[in-house]
Design a protein around this motif. Sequence first.
Motif, PDB file in Angstrom:
ATOM      1  N   MET A  53     -26.030  12.677  40.093  1.00  0.00           N
ATOM      2  CA  MET A  53     -24.694  13.278  40.089  1.00  0.00           C
ATOM      3  C   MET A  53     -23.617  12.251  40.414  1.00  0.00           C
ATOM      4  O   MET A  53     -22.586  12.154  39.738  1.00  0.00           O
ATOM      5  N   PHE A  54     -23.858  11.474  41.450  1.00  0.00           N
ATOM      6  CA  PHE A  54     -22.884  10.441  41.805  1.00  0.00           C
ATOM      7  C   PHE A  54     -22.776   9.414  40.687  1.00  0.00           C
ATOM      8  O   PHE A  54     -21.681   8.986  40.322  1.00  0.00           O
ATOM      9  N   SER A  55     -23.916   9.028  40.123  1.00  0.00           N
ATOM     10  CA  SER A  55     -23.913   8.032  39.052  1.00  0.00           C
ATOM     11  C   SER A  55     -23.094   8.524  37.863  1.00  0.00           C
ATOM     12  O   SER A  55     -22.319   7.755  37.265  1.00  0.00           O
ATOM     13  N   ALA A  56     -23.243   9.797  37.522  1.00  0.00           N
ATOM     14  CA  ALA A  56     -22.485  10.358  36.405  1.00  0.00           C
ATOM     15  C   ALA A  56     -20.990  10.331  36.689  1.00  0.00           C
ATOM     16  O   ALA A  56     -20.176  10.088  35.785  1.00  0.00           O
ATOM     17  N   SER A  57     -20.617  10.561  37.955  1.00  0.00           N
ATOM     18  CA  SER A  57     -19.194  10.540  38.297  1.00  0.00           C
ATOM     19  C   SER A  57     -18.619   9.137  38.158  1.00  0.00           C
ATOM     20  O   SER A  57     -17.455   8.964  37.791  1.00  0.00           O
ATOM     21  N   VAL A  58     -19.435   8.121  38.437  1.00  0.00           N
ATOM     22  CA  VAL A  58     -18.980   6.741  38.289  1.00  0.00           C
ATOM     23  C   VAL A  58     -18.750   6.420  36.811  1.00  0.00           C
ATOM     24  O   VAL A  58     -17.763   5.763  36.449  1.00  0.00           O
ATOM     25  N   VAL A  59     -19.650   6.894  35.957  1.00  0.00           N
ATOM     26  CA  VAL A  59     -19.453   6.693  34.529  1.00  0.00           C
ATOM     27  C   VAL A  59     -18.138   7.313  34.085  1.00  0.00           C
ATOM     28  O   VAL A  59     -17.351   6.697  33.351  1.00  0.00           O
ATOM     29  N   MET A  60     -17.846   8.513  34.542  1.00  0.00           N
ATOM     30  CA  MET A  60     -16.605   9.187  34.163  1.00  0.00           C
ATOM     31  C   MET A  60     -15.386   8.414  34.624  1.00  0.00           C
ATOM     32  O   MET A  60     -14.367   8.336  33.942  1.00  0.00           O
ATOM     33  N   ASP A  61     -15.482   7.776  35.807  1.00  0.00           N
ATOM     34  CA  ASP A  61     -14.341   7.054  36.361  1.00  0.00           C
ATOM     35  C   ASP A  61     -14.110   5.696  35.701  1.00  0.00           C
ATOM     36  O   ASP A  61     -12.966   5.253  35.564  1.00  0.00           O
ATOM     37  N   VAL A  69     -21.298   5.261  28.321  1.00  0.00           N
ATOM     38  CA  VAL A  69     -22.123   4.283  29.044  1.00  0.00           C
ATOM     39  C   VAL A  69     -21.182   3.323  29.762  1.00  0.00           C
ATOM     40  O   VAL A  69     -19.980   3.300  29.509  1.00  0.00           O
ATOM     41  N   LEU A  70     -21.738   2.530  30.636  1.00  0.00           N
ATOM     42  CA  LEU A  70     -20.948   1.500  31.309  1.00  0.00           C
ATOM     43  C   LEU A  70     -21.270   0.148  30.687  1.00  0.00           C
ATOM     44  O   LEU A  70     -22.385  -0.358  30.812  1.00  0.00           O
ATOM     45  N   ASP A  71     -20.305  -0.410  30.004  1.00  0.00           N
ATOM     46  CA  ASP A  71     -20.460  -1.715  29.382  1.00  0.00           C
ATOM     47  C   ASP A  71     -20.366  -2.808  30.443  1.00  0.00           C
ATOM     48  O   ASP A  71     -19.936  -2.556  31.580  1.00  0.00           O
ATOM     49  N   LYS A 115     -29.091   2.434  34.672  1.00  0.00           N
ATOM     50  CA  LYS A 115     -30.310   2.653  33.911  1.00  0.00           C
ATOM     51  C   LYS A 115     -30.864   4.044  34.172  1.00  0.00           C
ATOM     52  O   LYS A 115     -30.863   4.505  35.313  1.00  0.00           O
ATOM     53  N   ASP A 116     -31.319   4.685  33.118  1.00  0.00           N
ATOM     54  CA  ASP A 116     -31.961   5.997  33.229  1.00  0.00           C
ATOM     55  C   ASP A 116     -31.110   6.992  34.008  1.00  0.00           C
ATOM     56  O   ASP A 116     -31.615   7.774  34.817  1.00  0.00           O
ATOM     57  N   GLY A 117     -29.799   6.922  33.785  1.00  0.00           N
ATOM     58  CA  GLY A 117     -28.898   7.878  34.402  1.00  0.00           C
ATOM     59  C   GLY A 117     -28.581   7.614  35.858  1.00  0.00           C
ATOM     60  O   GLY A 117     -28.004   8.476  36.529  1.00  0.00           O
ATOM     61  N   GLN A 118     -28.953   6.441  36.367  1.00  0.00           N
ATOM     62  CA  GLN A 118     -28.701   6.128  37.775  1.00  0.00           C
ATOM     63  C   GLN A 118     -28.003   4.785  37.914  1.00  0.00           C
ATOM     64  O   GLN A 118     -28.308   3.818  37.204  1.00  0.00           O
ATOM     65  N   LEU A 119     -27.086   4.742  38.847  1.00  0.00           N
ATOM     66  CA  LEU A 119     -26.343   3.524  39.156  1.00  0.00           C
ATOM     67  C   LEU A 119     -27.118   2.693  40.172  1.00  0.00           C
ATOM     68  O   LEU A 119     -27.617   3.224  41.159  1.00  0.00           O
ATOM     69  N   LEU A 120     -27.243   1.389  39.911  1.00  0.00           N
ATOM     70  CA  LEU A 120     -27.920   0.484  40.828  1.00  0.00           C
ATOM     71  C   LEU A 120     -26.962  -0.617  41.269  1.00  0.00           C
ATOM     72  O   LEU A 120     -26.165  -1.112  40.468  1.00  0.00           O
TER      73      LEU A 120
END
Length: 213
Positions: A53-61, A69-71, A115-120
């Motif tokens: 959920m948090f990772s998806a919010s970062v993509v949106m931001d 995706v995040l380039d 990767k795989d829907g998660q922010l690292l």
Amino acid sequence: MRLLPLLVAGAALAAPAAAFAHPHIFAEARLEVVAGDDGTVSELRNVWRFDDMFSASVVMDFDKNSNAVLDPDELAEVGKTVLESLEEFSYYTTITEDGKTIKVAKPDAINVDYKDGQLLMFFSVKPGEAMPLKGKLTFGVYDPTMYAAMDFASDDDLVAVGDKFSACKRTVVRPDADEVLAQNQDTLTEAFFNDPAGTDMSKLFATRLEMTC
């Protein structure tokens, strides 16, 4: 305001006290404490994997071109934002030497991947002063605002790296919540519930690596 600004810009500090009652962001952490050939702690290597959920919010931001995706340039912007904004929180990294808190130096960079829907996030920090492998040393990762839960899924995610640590005893401490509460009743005042960030109580509950050298 989305979750990443709340995490890295410290805006959560202005949120209602109820927001601190439980974490809103979850991450699996790995910490490698590295001993140098000179017999001191040379660096602490952090790896954080955030919840979906948090990772998806970062993509949106940070997805400026809206391609879902995040380039590379967008990932770099996330890392730059975190690098500047978590400095006041010591990058969630805590170090003590015989009970004395050792500050951490600002890392050169925070590397970010998705990767795989998660922010690292991957980065290393160094102690702000020379730290010989003597006495009781502790290392951990926690969020003093209680907004993010940094979890070590396994004791093997807290690692001592380097031959110089061979003379030290390694212990992973996972504090029992009931014991912590019982031992700190005097600090559990109305002020804590009104301003938990100001008490730094999360440090007492945080998993840590103890090295006795």
